[in-house]
Scaffold this motif. Sequence first.
Motif, mmCIF file in Angstrom:
data_model
loop_
_atom_site.group_PDB
_atom_site.id
_atom_site.type_symbol
_atom_site.label_atom_id
_atom_site.label_comp_id
_atom_site.label_asym_id
_atom_site.label_seq_id
_atom_site.Cartn_x
_atom_site.Cartn_y
_atom_site.Cartn_z
ATOM 1 N N MET A 1 24.964 -15.299 -32.341
ATOM 2 C CA MET A 1 25.728 -15.920 -33.417
ATOM 3 C C MET A 1 27.132 -16.270 -32.930
ATOM 4 S SD MET A 1 26.641 -14.390 -37.201
ATOM 5 C CE MET A 1 27.938 -13.294 -36.663
ATOM 6 N N SER A 2 27.518 -17.506 -33.159
ATOM 7 C CA SER A 2 28.871 -17.921 -32.789
ATOM 8 C C SER A 2 29.756 -17.971 -34.025
ATOM 9 C CB SER A 2 28.855 -19.314 -32.162
ATOM 10 O OG SER A 2 28.168 -19.279 -30.936
ATOM 11 N N ILE A 3 30.992 -17.591 -33.843
ATOM 12 C CA ILE A 3 31.947 -17.603 -34.948
ATOM 13 C C ILE A 3 33.107 -18.522 -34.557
ATOM 14 C CG2 ILE A 3 33.479 -16.206 -36.367
ATOM 15 C CD1 ILE A 3 31.655 -13.763 -35.504
ATOM 16 N N ILE A 4 33.126 -19.711 -35.161
ATOM 17 C CA ILE A 4 34.157 -20.675 -34.789
ATOM 18 C C ILE A 4 35.285 -20.640 -35.805
ATOM 19 C CG2 ILE A 4 34.645 -23.082 -34.213
ATOM 20 C CD1 ILE A 4 31.677 -23.509 -33.801
ATOM 21 N N LEU B 1 31.565 -9.400 -40.224
ATOM 22 C CA LEU B 1 30.708 -10.305 -39.466
ATOM 23 C C LEU B 1 29.821 -9.597 -38.452
ATOM 24 C CD1 LEU B 1 33.104 -13.344 -39.007
ATOM 25 C CD2 LEU B 1 31.214 -13.070 -40.619
ATOM 26 N N THR B 2 30.102 -8.306 -38.192
ATOM 27 C CA THR B 2 29.213 -7.598 -37.270
ATOM 28 C C THR B 2 28.127 -6.830 -38.027
ATOM 29 O OG1 THR B 2 30.942 -5.935 -37.135
ATOM 30 C CG2 THR B 2 30.705 -7.389 -35.244
ATOM 31 N N LEU B 3 28.134 -6.925 -39.353
ATOM 32 C CA LEU B 3 27.039 -6.319 -40.122
ATOM 33 C C LEU B 3 25.719 -6.975 -39.716
ATOM 34 C CD1 LEU B 3 28.635 -6.257 -43.708
ATOM 35 C CD2 LEU B 3 28.377 -4.344 -42.112
ATOM 36 N N ASP B 4 24.682 -6.165 -39.597
ATOM 37 C CA ASP B 4 23.391 -6.704 -39.170
ATOM 38 C C ASP B 4 22.901 -7.803 -40.106
ATOM 39 O OD1 ASP B 4 23.210 -5.272 -36.922
ATOM 40 O OD2 ASP B 4 22.002 -3.640 -37.786
ATOM 41 N N LYS C 1 24.698 -10.891 -39.100
ATOM 42 C CA LYS C 1 24.330 -11.364 -37.759
ATOM 43 C C LYS C 1 22.929 -11.970 -37.728
ATOM 44 C CE LYS C 1 25.147 -7.820 -35.160
ATOM 45 N NZ LYS C 1 25.533 -6.809 -34.155
ATOM 46 N N ASN C 2 22.020 -11.353 -38.511
ATOM 47 C CA ASN C 2 20.641 -11.823 -38.458
ATOM 48 C C ASN C 2 20.374 -13.040 -39.340
ATOM 49 O OD1 ASN C 2 20.142 -9.743 -36.714
ATOM 50 N ND2 ASN C 2 19.536 -8.327 -38.357
ATOM 51 N N SER C 3 21.325 -13.352 -40.213
ATOM 52 C CA SER C 3 21.055 -14.421 -41.168
ATOM 53 C C SER C 3 21.584 -15.785 -40.748
ATOM 54 C CB SER C 3 21.662 -14.067 -42.531
ATOM 55 O OG SER C 3 21.257 -12.780 -42.929
ATOM 56 N N TYR C 4 22.491 -15.812 -39.777
ATOM 57 C CA TYR C 4 23.126 -17.095 -39.459
ATOM 58 C C TYR C 4 23.202 -17.334 -37.949
ATOM 59 C CZ TYR C 4 24.567 -16.384 -44.272
ATOM 60 O OH TYR C 4 24.558 -16.145 -45.609
ATOM 61 N N ASP C 5 23.245 -18.609 -37.594
ATOM 62 C CA ASP C 5 23.441 -18.982 -36.191
ATOM 63 C C ASP C 5 24.916 -19.303 -35.923
ATOM 64 O OD1 ASP C 5 20.593 -18.966 -35.627
ATOM 65 O OD2 ASP C 5 20.531 -20.782 -36.893
ATOM 66 N N LYS C 6 25.559 -19.877 -36.931
ATOM 67 C CA LYS C 6 26.977 -20.239 -36.758
ATOM 68 C C LYS C 6 27.769 -19.816 -37.986
ATOM 69 C CE LYS C 6 26.942 -22.859 -32.917
ATOM 70 N NZ LYS C 6 25.587 -22.442 -32.502
ATOM 71 N N ILE C 7 28.956 -19.310 -37.740
ATOM 72 C CA ILE C 7 29.902 -19.062 -38.824
ATOM 73 C C ILE C 7 31.083 -20.000 -38.586
ATOM 74 C CG2 ILE C 7 31.311 -17.331 -40.005
ATOM 75 C CD1 ILE C 7 28.660 -16.123 -39.891
#
Lengths: 326, 290
Positions: free
Chosen positions: B1-4, B138-141, B144-150
């Motif tokens: 997962m990327s967080i932009i 944002l580090t909650l599982d 993390k498991n629900s999205y590809d990009k934030i």
Amino acid sequence: MSKKRFTIAPDLASGLRNTIQSASTNQGQLHYDMMSIDAIEPDPENPRKLSIHRNEMLNGLNTSDPNYQTKQADLEALNDLAESIKRVGVRNAIEVYKEGQKYRIISGERRYLASILLGQKSIPARINPKPDEFNLRYMQWVENINRQDLSLREKYINLMAMAEAYQKTHNAEINEKMLQDLIGISSSHAYRYYCLLRADKRIIDLVRAGKLNNLKIVQELVSMKDKGAREQIISWISSSKGEVTSLENYKTVAGKKAMVSKAISLGKVNNSNIAKYLMDIVLSDARFNKHQHKFNNIDWSSAKSISKAFQALFKTMETELSSEEA
Amino acid sequence: MSIIAVVNNKGGVGKTTTSRILAEYYSIVKNERVLALDMDPQANFSNRYLKMEIDPYQQEGRIPPLHSTYDPNSPEDRDWDGRSSIAGIFFGEMVFPYTTYIDTLEIAPSHSSKLLLAEAVIREEVVQKVYDQLSKFLTLDDVKNSYDKIIIDTPPSKGPVTISVVRAATDLLIPSIMEPQPIEGIYGMIHLWKSETLRRPENRPLNLLGVLPNSYDRRGIIHKDHYDSLKNEMPDYVLESKIGRRLIYAEADADGAAPPSIFMYPEKNVARQEVIYACQEIDERMNANV
Ligand SMILES: Nc1ncnc2c1ncn2[C@@H]1O[C@H](COP(=O)(O)OP(=O)(O)O)[C@@H](O)[C@H]1O
Ligand SMILES: [Mg+2]
């Protein structure tokens, strides 16, 4: 007509360049994590040793302890630190390295103890690779050297540990220039530490006993040319009860051949006529009558004035007689 | 997962516009699961996807609408007022993202008064908590498991909320107009990036995607000169692509814009083309380690 061109202001431009440069060279430098207090242990050989143990800190001090005073002072200092940690947290991460099952403290023992005092479960800690002996002592030294409350004795222990480690890891003696470079202090300051390092055992014993707590005095003693006078001063300091803060008084007499002779008290008189009589006799002596003019203004009705005059008279006589002997 | 994180402490430089472009690019064009976060009390980003409501207690403020899953009669929702915002993370509240007109795009919207409160904290220990709050979330599982990009839009400031975003991000994008004032904002952001880079462990670096020139005017010389000059100082961190100054971006910002996304315009539309080009360049520069 030429068109106006635009550029970024020079200071902004260099600011951008330097910031990017610094980010890429210092990456990861400030990283820390919260670490469980229980995973951490103090360095048993840290020269900055607190008098107080963890148990005493938590359970209170025993008033019959011979070191009660020192421990009490250490505890108070820790309480002050704990108070500020309570307010703003531990601002700077402590430095640790992995040693067996635990993380051993490189620097930050006081922050660690104060956090325990507060009942904290964790503390910010930066994990370092295990430093070699020299680097470990060096880091402790850097942390300790600027502390106001560190005694010369503690600094000495740290300095020696560092010098010995240097000897081991570099196979060479530490010298003045290295001290200066390592510690980043002025050359005169480095020279003083170098003197401490070179000081003979008798001086070090004084440092250890807390009678010498001043680097400048150590330097004076170490670099003193007159060995006899030096020995004399050292034995005076060893027999002094407390800390010696200046050599001035010692130096004025120690260099002279005749060691301080015991002063003789000439007693007291109640009748001022006796004093006047004695004064007249002395000043009529051929060796002293040239000093007569100094004693024209005595108030013979005032005991204070007479006593003062006699002090001056004895001084004059001593000078006169000693120049005669020489 | 990327967080932009899209940052610049100057306002009006295109943070929200860029956040939209990225959120829509990854969800519509790349079909990735995207979560948009609006950390700006002005709530412009939220407004594009939700009908934000006026805060009854604060004329200027916006609050999220009632959540579609909210049921005031259900005992489960008894302790909830039916509104959820990303600002909730600073107050120990649950965050329920809202769905949008785009299938794979969800948004955790702004909440003006709560974000302003978080931004205004001054007590040191509270400030420290704010700093870490977003990255904890944002580090909650579940996240993390629900999205590809934030994709995170930020307020025009360097305050605690922006710092919390920088701490949580994997990638940092700085949109800017090529003019003196916004370029000063770049400097502020580069500083934040540096502090964060020093603070991070080496295996989790904060990737600086670079500066994206926005509202770029190709006819005058002022933008070109500043662009060249900036590129000269930080060659690795200025993007090649530029977003031009076009009415279409301002229009897309208006309620009821049709079509609602730039990526729904015809393929030969120049604006759409330049935006796709910019997004591709950004994608290539993404933090490969994550
Ligand atoms: N490339 C562009 N061309 C024309 N208008 C733009 C462009 N980028 C942004 N705008 C407009 O400028 C204003 C500020 O942009 P915005 O993205 O909201 O900036 P920020 O979020 O940094 O404050 C908005 O009204 C937006 O529609
Ligand atoms: Mg905005």
